[in-house]
Scaffold this motif. Structure first.
Motif, PDB file in Angstrom:
ATOM      1  N   LYS A  32       0.831  -1.206   0.000  1.00  0.00           N
ATOM      2  CA  LYS A  32       0.000   0.000   0.000  1.00  0.00           C
ATOM      3  C   LYS A  32       0.865   1.256   0.000  1.00  0.00           C
ATOM      4  O   LYS A  32       0.577   2.222  -0.710  1.00  0.00           O
ATOM      5  CB  LYS A  32      -0.921  -0.006   1.219  1.00  0.00           C
ATOM      6  N   ARG A  46       2.227  -0.676  -4.973  1.00  0.00           N
ATOM      7  CA  ARG A  46       2.651  -1.769  -5.835  1.00  0.00           C
ATOM      8  C   ARG A  46       1.472  -2.600  -6.321  1.00  0.00           C
ATOM      9  O   ARG A  46       0.603  -2.980  -5.543  1.00  0.00           O
ATOM     10  CB  ARG A  46       3.643  -2.663  -5.093  1.00  0.00           C
ATOM     11  N   THR A  47       1.482  -2.859  -7.613  1.00  0.00           N
ATOM     12  CA  THR A  47       0.445  -3.693  -8.214  1.00  0.00           C
ATOM     13  C   THR A  47       1.046  -4.845  -9.007  1.00  0.00           C
ATOM     14  O   THR A  47       0.337  -5.779  -9.371  1.00  0.00           O
ATOM     15  CB  THR A  47      -0.434  -2.852  -9.154  1.00  0.00           C
ATOM     16  N   SER A  48       2.340  -4.779  -9.289  1.00  0.00           N
ATOM     17  CA  SER A  48       3.009  -5.815 -10.075  1.00  0.00           C
ATOM     18  C   SER A  48       3.889  -6.675  -9.188  1.00  0.00           C
ATOM     19  O   SER A  48       4.446  -6.201  -8.189  1.00  0.00           O
ATOM     20  CB  SER A  48       3.871  -5.180 -11.175  1.00  0.00           C
ATOM     21  N   TYR A  55       1.822 -13.301  -6.081  1.00  0.00           N
ATOM     22  CA  TYR A  55       0.866 -12.593  -6.931  1.00  0.00           C
ATOM     23  C   TYR A  55       0.105 -13.545  -7.854  1.00  0.00           C
ATOM     24  O   TYR A  55      -0.596 -13.106  -8.751  1.00  0.00           O
ATOM     25  CB  TYR A  55       1.589 -11.525  -7.756  1.00  0.00           C
ATOM     26  N   GLU A  66       1.018 -10.591 -16.565  1.00  0.00           N
ATOM     27  CA  GLU A  66       0.283  -9.486 -15.936  1.00  0.00           C
ATOM     28  C   GLU A  66      -0.388  -8.583 -16.965  1.00  0.00           C
ATOM     29  O   GLU A  66      -1.345  -7.882 -16.640  1.00  0.00           O
ATOM     30  CB  GLU A  66       1.234  -8.663 -15.064  1.00  0.00           C
TER      31      GLU A  66
END
Length: 213
Positions: free
Chosen positions: A123, A127-129, A154, A211
């Motif tokens: 958070k 980060r999303t990857s 992930y 992704e």
């Protein structure tokens, strides 16, 4: 009695200031990187040897690198920071990422503590990857290990050749297998570090491709 940490600040300031040491004054973040790595490895050696005196000395050398880089950072023309800023940032981070200590959050055990740390970190960093925050410049073995860990976390499928052995997986047998692969690479005049790094990049590309779907 003055703090020895403050004394180190004053020593570094003297070395970097006019009239101090010309060598220290001309160093940059880039020129010192090799020393940070070297001192870190020397500390690891002292830990492995259970050399308490060596650990104290090598930790001092690592600490010097932190103070040295921080003192260099003070001279940046547009974005300076000091050792105080560095210390504040890490203290604040530790408080944020240990809510079970500083905010009374109830946890079931260390596994949940680690999960909370990772969630808070993600958070904070946005980060999303699976690749976000992976230091690609690190040695190949921990790099590949990190990439595989992130892929699993992930839920990104990575295609790998399934290694087969008639021996149970232990530290000794895994070490033996890795050493055999390194010897095989050397026999064929292939740098095993570069080979693994190249394969690590392929894993990273697999993650990126998965992704983007």
């Amino acid at each position: 009695m003055a703090s020895q940490l403050q004394r180190l600040v004053e020593v570094m300031d003297r070395l970097r200031s006019p009239g101090g040491c010309p060598w220290d004054a001309e160093q940059t973040h880039e020129s010192l990187v090799k020393y940070l790595l070297e001192e870190s490895y020397e500390f690891i050696d002292s830990v492995d040897a259970k050399d308490r005196e060596g650990m104290r000395e090598e930790l001092g050398d690592v600490l010097l690198q932190v103070y040295f880089h921080s003192r260099i950072a003070q001279d940046h023309p547009t974005d300076p920071f000091s050792i105080e800023d560095v210390a504040q940032a890490i203290a604040d981070k530790l408080i944020r990422r240990h809510p079970h200590v500083f905010k009374g959050l109830q946890v079931s055990g260390t596994e949940e503590i680690i999960e909370n740390w990772e969630e808070i970190k993600a958070k904070e960093k946005g980060r999303t990857s699976a690749l976000d925050g992976v230091a690609l410049a690190q040695p190949a073995l921990p790099l590949v290990e990190k990439l595989l860990y992130r892929a699993e976390k992930y839920k990104v499928n990575v295609e790998l050749t399934n290694y087969q052995s008639n021996k149970p997986a232990t530290e000794e047998s895994v070490g033996e297998a890795l050493a055999s692969i390194i010897a095989w690479a050397r026999d064929n005049e292939i740098d095993p570090e570069n080979a693994l790094r190249l394969y690590g990049r392929q894993i990273a590309e697999q993650i990126k491709a998965a992704e983007s779907r």
